[in-house]
Scaffold this motif. Sequence first.
Motif, mmCIF file in Angstrom:
data_model
loop_
_atom_site.group_PDB
_atom_site.id
_atom_site.type_symbol
_atom_site.label_atom_id
_atom_site.label_comp_id
_atom_site.label_asym_id
_atom_site.label_seq_id
_atom_site.Cartn_x
_atom_site.Cartn_y
_atom_site.Cartn_z
ATOM 1 N N PRO A 33 0.797 -1.222 0.000
ATOM 2 C CA PRO A 33 0.000 0.000 0.000
ATOM 3 C C PRO A 33 0.835 1.281 0.000
ATOM 4 O O PRO A 33 0.449 2.276 -0.616
ATOM 5 C CB PRO A 33 -0.834 -0.113 1.279
ATOM 6 N N VAL A 34 2.004 1.288 0.687
ATOM 7 C CA VAL A 34 2.821 2.500 0.713
ATOM 8 C C VAL A 34 3.381 2.809 -0.677
ATOM 9 O O VAL A 34 3.501 3.972 -1.068
ATOM 10 C CB VAL A 34 3.949 2.375 1.762
ATOM 11 N N GLN A 35 3.694 1.772 -1.466
ATOM 12 C CA GLN A 35 4.146 1.991 -2.830
ATOM 13 C C GLN A 35 3.002 2.495 -3.700
ATOM 14 O O GLN A 35 3.187 3.383 -4.546
ATOM 15 C CB GLN A 35 4.706 0.687 -3.418
ATOM 16 N N ALA A 36 1.815 1.921 -3.499
ATOM 17 C CA ALA A 36 0.643 2.374 -4.242
ATOM 18 C C ALA A 36 0.337 3.832 -3.926
ATOM 19 O O ALA A 36 0.021 4.630 -4.824
ATOM 20 C CB ALA A 36 -0.556 1.488 -3.897
ATOM 21 N N ALA A 37 0.430 4.203 -2.649
ATOM 22 C CA ALA A 37 0.168 5.580 -2.244
ATOM 23 C C ALA A 37 1.173 6.544 -2.875
ATOM 24 O O ALA A 37 0.826 7.666 -3.243
ATOM 25 C CB ALA A 37 0.214 5.693 -0.721
ATOM 26 N N ALA A 38 2.423 6.110 -3.025
ATOM 27 C CA ALA A 38 3.440 6.958 -3.640
ATOM 28 C C ALA A 38 3.109 7.255 -5.101
ATOM 29 O O ALA A 38 3.323 8.369 -5.587
ATOM 30 C CB ALA A 38 4.809 6.287 -3.535
ATOM 31 N N LEU A 39 2.565 6.255 -5.817
ATOM 32 C CA LEU A 39 2.176 6.471 -7.210
ATOM 33 C C LEU A 39 0.970 7.403 -7.322
ATOM 34 O O LEU A 39 0.754 8.036 -8.355
ATOM 35 C CB LEU A 39 1.829 5.137 -7.878
ATOM 36 N N ALA A 53 8.264 8.951 -7.973
ATOM 37 C CA ALA A 53 7.813 10.274 -8.398
ATOM 38 C C ALA A 53 7.622 10.323 -9.912
ATOM 39 O O ALA A 53 6.639 10.878 -10.418
ATOM 40 C CB ALA A 53 8.825 11.331 -7.962
ATOM 41 N N GLY A 54 8.557 9.713 -10.653
ATOM 42 C CA GLY A 54 8.441 9.699 -12.107
ATOM 43 C C GLY A 54 7.212 8.939 -12.574
ATOM 44 O O GLY A 54 6.470 9.418 -13.446
ATOM 45 N N LEU A 55 6.972 7.763 -11.995
ATOM 46 C CA LEU A 55 5.780 6.994 -12.353
ATOM 47 C C LEU A 55 4.507 7.734 -11.958
ATOM 48 O O LEU A 55 3.492 7.662 -12.645
ATOM 49 C CB LEU A 55 5.815 5.634 -11.653
ATOM 50 N N SER A 56 4.563 8.454 -10.841
ATOM 51 C CA SER A 56 3.407 9.219 -10.390
ATOM 52 C C SER A 56 3.057 10.315 -11.393
ATOM 53 O O SER A 56 1.887 10.545 -11.711
ATOM 54 C CB SER A 56 3.675 9.823 -9.007
ATOM 55 N N PHE A 57 4.097 10.988 -11.933
ATOM 56 C CA PHE A 57 3.846 12.012 -12.948
ATOM 57 C C PHE A 57 3.259 11.391 -14.212
ATOM 58 O O PHE A 57 2.358 11.958 -14.835
ATOM 59 C CB PHE A 57 5.146 12.761 -13.274
ATOM 60 N N LEU A 58 3.757 10.208 -14.614
ATOM 61 C CA LEU A 58 3.234 9.533 -15.794
ATOM 62 C C LEU A 58 1.785 9.090 -15.586
ATOM 63 O O LEU A 58 0.976 9.119 -16.523
ATOM 64 C CB LEU A 58 4.101 8.324 -16.142
ATOM 65 N N ALA A 59 1.464 8.688 -14.349
ATOM 66 C CA ALA A 59 0.126 8.178 -14.061
ATOM 67 C C ALA A 59 -0.950 9.246 -14.181
ATOM 68 O O ALA A 59 -2.133 8.916 -14.331
ATOM 69 C CB ALA A 59 0.099 7.573 -12.655
ATOM 70 N N GLN A 60 -0.547 10.521 -14.150
ATOM 71 C CA GLN A 60 -1.545 11.580 -14.266
ATOM 72 C C GLN A 60 -2.210 11.573 -15.638
ATOM 73 O O GLN A 60 -3.357 12.008 -15.779
ATOM 74 C CB GLN A 60 -0.912 12.941 -14.002
ATOM 75 N N VAL A 61 -1.510 11.069 -16.669
ATOM 76 C CA VAL A 61 -2.068 11.083 -18.027
ATOM 77 C C VAL A 61 -3.300 10.184 -18.125
ATOM 78 O O VAL A 61 -4.391 10.653 -18.495
ATOM 79 C CB VAL A 61 -1.001 10.693 -19.069
ATOM 80 N N PRO A 62 -3.211 8.870 -17.782
ATOM 81 C CA PRO A 62 -4.432 8.064 -17.819
ATOM 82 C C PRO A 62 -5.477 8.510 -16.794
ATOM 83 O O PRO A 62 -6.684 8.380 -17.043
ATOM 84 C CB PRO A 62 -3.940 6.640 -17.524
ATOM 85 N N ALA A 63 -5.028 9.047 -15.654
ATOM 86 C CA ALA A 63 -5.990 9.512 -14.643
ATOM 87 C C ALA A 63 -6.823 10.671 -15.176
ATOM 88 O O ALA A 63 -8.058 10.692 -15.024
ATOM 89 C CB ALA A 63 -5.257 9.927 -13.368
ATOM 90 N N MET A 64 -6.186 11.640 -15.819
ATOM 91 C CA MET A 64 -6.911 12.787 -16.369
ATOM 92 C C MET A 64 -7.790 12.354 -17.543
ATOM 93 O O MET A 64 -8.924 12.828 -17.688
ATOM 94 C CB MET A 64 -5.924 13.859 -16.815
ATOM 95 N N ALA A 65 -7.279 11.427 -18.370
ATOM 96 C CA ALA A 65 -8.085 10.934 -19.488
ATOM 97 C C ALA A 65 -9.326 10.210 -18.972
ATOM 98 O O ALA A 65 -10.441 10.395 -19.495
ATOM 99 C CB ALA A 65 -7.245 9.995 -20.355
ATOM 100 N N GLY A 66 -9.140 9.392 -17.937
ATOM 101 C CA GLY A 66 -10.269 8.691 -17.343
ATOM 102 C C GLY A 66 -11.274 9.650 -16.727
ATOM 103 O O GLY A 66 -12.489 9.455 -16.840
ATOM 104 N N MET A 67 -10.787 10.703 -16.083
ATOM 105 C CA MET A 67 -11.684 11.679 -15.464
ATOM 106 C C MET A 67 -12.528 12.396 -16.523
ATOM 107 O O MET A 67 -13.733 12.592 -16.339
ATOM 108 C CB MET A 67 -10.874 12.685 -14.644
ATOM 109 N N LEU A 68 -11.904 12.769 -17.629
ATOM 110 C CA LEU A 68 -12.654 13.412 -18.718
ATOM 111 C C LEU A 68 -13.707 12.461 -19.283
ATOM 112 O O LEU A 68 -14.843 12.863 -19.555
ATOM 113 C CB LEU A 68 -11.692 13.854 -19.824
ATOM 114 N N LEU A 69 -13.326 11.194 -19.452
ATOM 115 C CA LEU A 69 -14.279 10.198 -19.945
ATOM 116 C C LEU A 69 -15.426 10.017 -18.961
ATOM 117 O O LEU A 69 -16.596 9.955 -19.355
ATOM 118 C CB LEU A 69 -13.551 8.870 -20.166
#
Length: 243
Positions: free
Chosen positions: A39-45, A192-208
């Motif tokens: 969970p701590v790794q998941a929270a970091a992402l 941190a790098g993966l977290s920044f990358l994860a914003q792309v599908p998160a924002m796309a999903g939110m718009l959808l």
Amino acid sequence: MDNFIYITAVFLLAGMVKGVTGMGLPTVAVAMLSLVMAPVQAAALLVVPSLLTNVWQLASGASVYPLWLRLWPMMAGICAGTAAGSVLALDAGRASGALGVALAAYAAMGLLNVRWRVGAGGERAWSPLVGAATGAISAATGVFVIPAVPYLQALELEKDELVQAMGMAFTVSTVALAVSLTARGAWQPAAAGLSFLAQVPAMAGMLLGQRLRGRMRPALFRRCFLLALMLLGAHLALESAWR
């Protein structure tokens, strides 16, 4: 590579849930990621996608200053609870179990339609306590819906105010969690790098999800969402108990 595809799919789904319901990104993301990592790794992402989508949600309505004047004791409690919870950090197995219990409890309250009302006098007393409990659970599990969301619903805010209030609580929780993870050494450059990358599908999903919101029955979606969370929470709790 498989994990990267899985992470992308998880954040796309979590963003879509948030777009439809106004909440659920950290809950869905941490719950599903915890099936393949601690969970701590998941929270970091979660840090960057959660922060961006919640700031977006917070800024989407009227001025937030009146809400801040009303809810700042709760926000202060979240910060204090997160700091205290990070000191008493659970190991990965216990954190997964705590996450499972928190998810199952939240889902059960939603499915049973548990509601109560908090008056003005009670709000002054309960706000910092609810904030502290939310922060402590967030530090242990990466999920910050319990007890913040049921409490905000009990304040009987207007619909737009409730969405903004949740955005405020989630934003403060995300920042406090990021500080906690950094202090514990859990938010390393790779995360941190993966977290920044994860914003792309998160924002796309939110718009959808926002586009889907007007085309589906919210009550049915919410019921299916809560049932899935309950099953996932039960799985995480039982798996932790069997270790």
